[in-house]
Design a protein around this motif. Structure first.
Motif, short mmCIF file in Angstrom:
data_model
loop_
_atom_site.label_atom_id
_atom_site.label_comp_id
_atom_site.label_asym_id
_atom_site.label_seq_id
_atom_site.Cartn_x
_atom_site.Cartn_y
_atom_site.Cartn_z
N THR A 45 27.97 81.15 -80.40
CA THR A 45 29.22 81.66 -79.84
C THR A 45 29.62 82.97 -80.48
O THR A 45 30.06 83.88 -79.80
N ALA A 46 29.47 83.10 -81.77
CA ALA A 46 29.91 84.31 -82.47
C ALA A 46 29.09 85.53 -82.09
O ALA A 46 29.55 86.64 -82.23
N ALA A 47 27.86 85.34 -81.61
CA ALA A 47 27.01 86.47 -81.29
C ALA A 47 27.59 87.33 -80.18
O ALA A 47 27.42 88.54 -80.18
N PHE A 48 28.29 86.75 -79.24
CA PHE A 48 28.80 87.48 -78.09
C PHE A 48 30.29 87.20 -77.92
O PHE A 48 30.85 87.39 -76.87
N ALA A 49 30.93 86.73 -79.00
CA ALA A 49 32.31 86.29 -78.92
C ALA A 49 33.28 87.43 -78.68
O ALA A 49 34.39 87.21 -78.24
N GLY A 50 32.86 88.65 -78.94
CA GLY A 50 33.78 89.77 -78.82
C GLY A 50 33.90 90.33 -77.43
O GLY A 50 34.04 91.54 -77.29
N ALA A 51 33.82 89.51 -76.39
CA ALA A 51 34.02 90.01 -75.03
C ALA A 51 35.38 90.70 -74.99
O ALA A 51 36.40 90.09 -75.27
N ARG A 52 35.41 91.97 -74.69
CA ARG A 52 36.64 92.76 -74.72
C ARG A 52 37.46 92.49 -73.47
O ARG A 52 36.95 92.57 -72.36
N ILE A 53 38.73 92.19 -73.67
CA ILE A 53 39.61 91.85 -72.56
C ILE A 53 40.92 92.62 -72.70
O ILE A 53 41.54 92.63 -73.76
N ASN A 93 22.10 84.86 -71.66
CA ASN A 93 20.87 84.33 -72.24
C ASN A 93 20.00 85.45 -72.79
O ASN A 93 20.04 86.58 -72.29
N LYS A 94 19.21 85.10 -73.80
CA LYS A 94 18.26 86.06 -74.36
C LYS A 94 17.17 86.33 -73.34
O LYS A 94 16.81 85.45 -72.55
N GLU A 95 16.64 87.54 -73.39
CA GLU A 95 15.54 87.88 -72.50
C GLU A 95 14.29 87.14 -72.98
O GLU A 95 14.06 87.01 -74.18
N LYS A 99 4.22 87.01 -75.20
CA LYS A 99 3.36 87.16 -76.39
C LYS A 99 2.84 88.59 -76.55
O LYS A 99 2.65 89.06 -77.65
N ASN A 100 2.61 89.26 -75.44
CA ASN A 100 2.05 90.61 -75.49
C ASN A 100 3.12 91.68 -75.69
O ASN A 100 2.77 92.85 -75.85
N ASP A 101 4.39 91.32 -75.65
CA ASP A 101 5.47 92.30 -75.81
C ASP A 101 5.65 92.69 -77.26
O ASP A 101 5.53 91.86 -78.16
N LYS A 102 5.94 93.96 -77.48
CA LYS A 102 6.25 94.44 -78.82
C LYS A 102 7.64 95.07 -78.75
O LYS A 102 7.83 96.11 -78.15
N TRP A 103 8.61 94.39 -79.35
CA TRP A 103 9.99 94.86 -79.32
C TRP A 103 10.19 95.90 -80.42
O TRP A 103 9.83 95.67 -81.57
N HIS A 104 10.81 97.02 -80.07
CA HIS A 104 11.12 98.06 -81.05
C HIS A 104 12.57 97.99 -81.51
O HIS A 104 12.88 98.40 -82.62
N ARG A 105 13.43 97.48 -80.64
CA ARG A 105 14.84 97.43 -80.98
C ARG A 105 15.51 96.39 -80.07
O ARG A 105 15.25 96.33 -78.90
N VAL A 106 16.38 95.57 -80.66
CA VAL A 106 17.16 94.60 -79.89
C VAL A 106 18.62 94.79 -80.28
O VAL A 106 19.01 94.43 -81.39
N GLU A 107 19.40 95.40 -79.41
CA GLU A 107 20.81 95.68 -79.69
C GLU A 107 21.76 94.94 -78.76
O GLU A 107 22.92 94.77 -79.07
N ARG A 108 21.26 94.55 -77.59
CA ARG A 108 22.12 93.86 -76.64
C ARG A 108 22.39 92.46 -77.15
O ARG A 108 21.48 91.77 -77.60
N SER A 109 23.63 92.05 -77.08
CA SER A 109 23.99 90.74 -77.60
C SER A 109 23.71 89.65 -76.56
O SER A 109 23.69 89.91 -75.37
N SER A 110 23.49 88.46 -77.07
CA SER A 110 23.33 87.31 -76.20
C SER A 110 24.07 86.15 -76.84
O SER A 110 24.45 86.21 -78.00
N GLY A 111 24.30 85.14 -76.08
CA GLY A 111 25.01 83.97 -76.59
C GLY A 111 26.23 83.66 -75.74
O GLY A 111 26.42 84.21 -74.66
#
Length: 158
Positions: A45-53, A93-95, A99-111
């Motif tokens: 919940t805390a990962a994406f809890a800051g939905a701005r309203i 949800n997380k993307e 197995k063949n993917d190589k992630w360079h950066r993950v900034e988008r929140s999920s949860g």
């Protein structure tokens, strides 16, 4: 006792818990080795809890606008609890990782996220309308009409 916060201003209608350590590097639950435990018991919940309203009041209604980019209207819930508490919740949800993917950066929140607001007494909760466009959820809560007292002229005798 819990303190209440909404956009860094005391708001008696918001039910969000105030986190005095928000923004500090050690935070309140920014990781498993955090100095302070999470406020939320649900670790996602805390990962994406800051939905701005934003909440504005017009003469006719209370209007809530929530930024929920990337979510479909089916992934967002708008509910009324206890007769006068507006609850907006959802989950991103997380993307899927291949197995063949190589992630360079993950900034988008999920949860999961959930925000709750205590509505004023004049809210017509049975007439709430919600719509979503371009990643913005708009919830409109109409207000009871305030009837102005009728002024009757009094005749002066004498």
């Amino acid at each position: 006792m819990s303190l209440i916060r909404h956009s860094n201003v005391f708001d008696p209608f918001s039910l969000d818990l105030w986190d005095p350590f928000e923004g500090f590097p050690f935070g309140s639950g920014s990781g498993s080795n955090s100095v302070f435990p999470r406020i939320s018991s649900d670790s996602e919940t805390a990962a994406f809890a800051g939905a701005r309203i934003d909440w504005k009041e017009t003469p006719e209604a209370n209007v809530f606008k929530a930024d929920v980019p990337g979510l479909k209207k089916e992934e967002v819930k708008v509910e009324i609890e206890d007769g006068n508490v507006l609850q907006i919740s959802g989950e991103r949800n997380k993307e899927q990782e291949e197995k063949n993917d190589k992630w360079h950066r993950v900034e988008r929140s999920s949860g999961k996220f959930m925000r709750r607001f205590r509505l004023p007494e004049d809210a017509k909760t049975e007439q709430i309308k919600a719509s979503m466009e371009n990643g913005v959820l708009t919830v409109t809560v109409p207000k009871e009409e305030v009837k102005k007292p009728e002024v009757k002229p009094v005749q002066i005798t004498g």
